[in-house]
Enzyme design. Structure first.
Site, PDB file in Angstrom:
ATOM      1  N   PRO A 261       0.902  -1.189  -0.186  1.00  0.00           N
ATOM      2  CA  PRO A 261       0.110  -0.013  -0.004  1.00  0.00           C
ATOM      3  C   PRO A 261       0.851   1.511  -0.096  1.00  0.00           C
ATOM      4  CG  PRO A 261       0.220  -0.836   2.190  1.00  0.00           C
ATOM      5  CD  PRO A 261       0.994  -1.922   1.103  1.00  0.00           C
TER       6      PRO A 261
ATOM      7  N   ARG B  67      -1.227  16.374  -9.415  1.00  0.00           N
ATOM      8  CA  ARG B  67      -2.219  15.537  -9.510  1.00  0.00           C
ATOM      9  C   ARG B  67      -3.433  16.193 -10.223  1.00  0.00           C
ATOM     10  NH1 ARG B  67      -4.969  12.961  -6.281  1.00  0.00           N
ATOM     11  NH2 ARG B  67      -4.816  11.023  -7.365  1.00  0.00           N
TER      12      ARG B  67
ATOM     13  N   CYS C 258       3.457  29.272 -15.345  1.00  0.00           N
ATOM     14  CA  CYS C 258       3.043  29.435 -16.733  1.00  0.00           C
ATOM     15  C   CYS C 258       2.504  28.454 -17.629  1.00  0.00           C
ATOM     16  CB  CYS C 258       3.806  30.455 -17.475  1.00  0.00           C
ATOM     17  SG  CYS C 258       4.441  31.737 -16.344  1.00  0.00           S
TER      18      CYS C 258
ATOM     19  N   TYR D 199       1.666  10.995  -3.485  1.00  0.00           N
ATOM     20  CA  TYR D 199       1.904  11.413  -4.908  1.00  0.00           C
ATOM     21  C   TYR D 199       1.796  13.118  -4.929  1.00  0.00           C
ATOM     22  CZ  TYR D 199       1.169   6.341  -5.508  1.00  0.00           C
ATOM     23  OH  TYR D 199       1.395   5.260  -5.270  1.00  0.00           O
TER      24      TYR D 199
HETATM   25  N1  LLP Z   1       2.450  -1.614  -5.996  1.00  0.00           N
HETATM   26  C1  LLP Z   1       2.879  -1.226  -7.458  1.00  0.00           C
HETATM   27  C2  LLP Z   1       3.494  -2.276  -8.148  1.00  0.00           C
HETATM   28  C3  LLP Z   1       2.606  -0.062  -8.031  1.00  0.00           C
HETATM   29  O1  LLP Z   1       2.714   0.152  -9.062  1.00  0.00           O
HETATM   30  C4  LLP Z   1       2.043   0.841  -7.128  1.00  0.00           C
HETATM   31  C5  LLP Z   1       1.481   2.270  -7.655  1.00  0.00           C
HETATM   32  C6  LLP Z   1       1.584   0.480  -5.667  1.00  0.00           C
HETATM   33  C7  LLP Z   1       1.923  -0.768  -5.414  1.00  0.00           C
HETATM   34  C8  LLP Z   1       1.148   1.460  -4.589  1.00  0.00           C
HETATM   35  O2  LLP Z   1      -0.479   1.890  -5.021  1.00  0.00           O
HETATM   36  P1  LLP Z   1      -1.261   2.791  -4.028  1.00  0.00           P
HETATM   37  O3  LLP Z   1      -1.565   1.705  -2.945  1.00  0.00           O
HETATM   38  O4  LLP Z   1      -0.291   3.885  -3.734  1.00  0.00           O
HETATM   39  O5  LLP Z   1      -2.525   3.000  -4.858  1.00  0.00           O
HETATM   40  N2  LLP Z   1       0.545   8.915  -9.219  1.00  0.00           N
HETATM   41  C9  LLP Z   1      -0.901   8.542  -9.271  1.00  0.00           C
HETATM   42  C10 LLP Z   1      -0.654   7.021  -8.775  1.00  0.00           C
HETATM   43  C11 LLP Z   1       0.217   6.097  -9.422  1.00  0.00           C
HETATM   44  C12 LLP Z   1       0.327   4.712  -8.585  1.00  0.00           C
HETATM   45  C13 LLP Z   1       1.432   3.849  -9.417  1.00  0.00           C
HETATM   46  N3  LLP Z   1       1.639   2.627  -8.690  1.00  0.00           N
HETATM   47  C14 LLP Z   1      -1.538   9.486  -8.498  1.00  0.00           C
HETATM   48  O6  LLP Z   1      -1.219  10.433  -7.941  1.00  0.00           O
HETATM   49  O7  LLP Z   1      -2.837   9.162  -8.300  1.00  0.00           O
END
Ligand code: LLP
Length: 424
Positions: A283, A321, A352, A380
């Site tokens: 997570p 984001r 800009c 993020y």
């Molecule tokens: N494991 C893997 C292989 C991943 O690619 C990711 C996220 C995670 C775990 C963690 O996921 P989470 O629990 O945070 O959802 N920048 C985007 C989110 C990109 C997520 C990329 N991979 C945003 O700001 O919404």
């Protein structure tokens, strides 16, 4: 006490917004803006929901540090016993610096370089989450050359039906991630045959900001079918890694609680006889997203014929984001005042670009010099911040009870141009 919805560690004391035992406006005054502020208690309480879900099981919670990779944040999770999910050599160095146990580090990502593999083998990470057949071959070569055996898990793509769960983006055919369902057996057989690899587990990750438990349950079924098929071919898996992706409340979203979700998942696992395996999760957002806010000052109000703009000192380089995903972040004033006139604004930054907006069409009572908090900014945001427009990255503060510690100083112009060279 009067908590903000979705943010149990942010509350009103009279007319002022506080995080735990600290007045946010005072922090903004002493450290300047834009300023990221994180609640340690919020991180630990998000983690506790996972820990409760795994009570009595063999499990490792590997914080996906791409969500927020600041060293002190990593320290909070390392001290709480977490492992880490990393995706680059840079992330590996950060977790080592934060005191992580390398044996609890797993290395995900589709494009690991040989140098990154070598360093990870050298420090003895727990597992490589391999994402392609070509990567298996390279990892075997690198491990053979340094006389090591690399523990591997293969990231499978469960191809969960997007028509029922359209927000899932990484677990579908056509994504760059993971090994296709139908190639799984052949890939594991190859991994088992390569001398410098040891098959350790299986992993999947179906997407991010998931607010419905159903896709996890579907993906779990698909993964368990694969585990059964693999074991019937003599390939034993010590661990099952279920990835990350659990969403948070940005705007009234109602994701399942981690402990409730894991209760449902364990019912499935137990029913199929896999309840005694070692479990891992990765997570990111759900551990830090709602632990953080970004404080910003209103610079100007600009009335317009069609729209009014509230121009603040945080921008898309701090909070990427909205520009990247049209994401919603709630925005609230740090002081509730009865006398400021309220109006509808697009809240925008100084960069800009027309895409430099933080919130659209928000009702706000704001005057120049007022302070605002952009909520749900723990994940993020800082980790994706840039120097676009030569803006220094913001400072960060960690709140623990009534103590506030500066955990990253504001980036200066000297920091920004270090490493650059003028021509002779
Ligand atoms: N494991 C893997 C292989 C991943 O690619 C990711 C996220 C995670 C775990 C963690 O996921 P989470 O629990 O945070 O959802 N920048 C985007 C989110 C990109 C997520 C990329 N991979 C945003 O700001 O919404």
């Amino acid at each position: 006490m009067n908590h903000l919805p979705g943010h149990p560690h942010v509350h009103w004391e009279g007319d002022a917004l506080w995080m735990e035992g600290v007045c946010l406006a005072e922090l903004a005054r002493s450290h300047g803006t834009p300023l990221f502020v994180y609640s340690k208690a919020a991180m630990l309480s998000a983690l506790a929901a996972y820990q409760r879900g795994f009570t009595g099981r063999k499990a490792t919670i590997c914080y996906a540090m791409k969500a927020n990779s600041s060293l002190a944040v990593l320290q909070v999770f390392a001290r709480a016993g977490c492992g880490f999910d990393i995706v680059s050599g840079g992330e590996l160095e950060r977790v080592l610096r934060a005191g992580a146990d390398p044996a609890k580090v797993i290395f995900s990502g589709v494009g690991k370089t040989r140098a990154e593999m070598l360093r990870a083998l050298d420090v003895g990470i727990g597992c490589f989450n391999v994402e392609s057949e070509a990567e298996l071959e390279v990892l075997n070569e690198v491990a053979s050359a340094c006389k090591k055996v690399a523990p591997v898990s293969i990231r499978v793509n469960p191809n969960v039906d997007a028509r029922t769960h359209p927000y899932i983006s990484t677990g579908l055919k056509g994504n760059k991630f993971g090994i296709a369902h139908e190639r799984t057996l052949a890939t594991y057989q190859r991994a088992a045959a390569l001398p410098a690899l040891r098959v350790a587990g299986i992993d999947c990750h179906i997407g991010s900001q998931i607010t419905d438990g159903a896709p996890y349950l579907d993906a779990m079924d698909r993964v368990l079918e694969l585990v059964e098929a693999l074991e019937s071919h003599g390939i034993h898996l010590d661990h099952i890694d279920f990835g990350g992706g659990l969403g948070i409340d940005y705007n009234g979203d109602q994701p399942p609680a981690a402990d409730a979700l894991w209760k449902q998942l364990f019912e499935k696992l137990d029913a199929r006889g896999f309840g005694d395996r070692h479990f891992m999760v990765e997570p990111g957002r759900s551990l830090v997203g709602n632990a953080g806010v970004c404080l910003t000052e209103v610079l100007y109000l600009k009335p317009g014929e069609h729209k009014a703009f509230c121009i603040v000192d945080a921008a898309m380089n701090d909070l990427p984001r909205p520009a990247m995903y049209q994401a919603f972040h709630a925005i609230v004033p740090l002081h509730r005042t009865a006398d400021a006139p309220s109006a509808r604004y697009d809240v925008v930054g100084p960069v800009c670009e027309s895409g430099d907006w933080i919130g659209r069409d928000r009702e706000l009572a704001a005057r120049p010099g007022d302070l605002l908090a952009v909520l749900s900014a723990g994940a993020y945001c800082m980790s994706m911040a840039s120097n676009y427009n030569s803006r220094g990255r913001a400072a960060e503060v960690l709140v623990d009870g009534d103590t506030a510690s500066l955990i990253r100083q504001r980036e200066s112009i000297a920091d920004q141009i270090r490493g650059e060279r003028l021509l002779d």
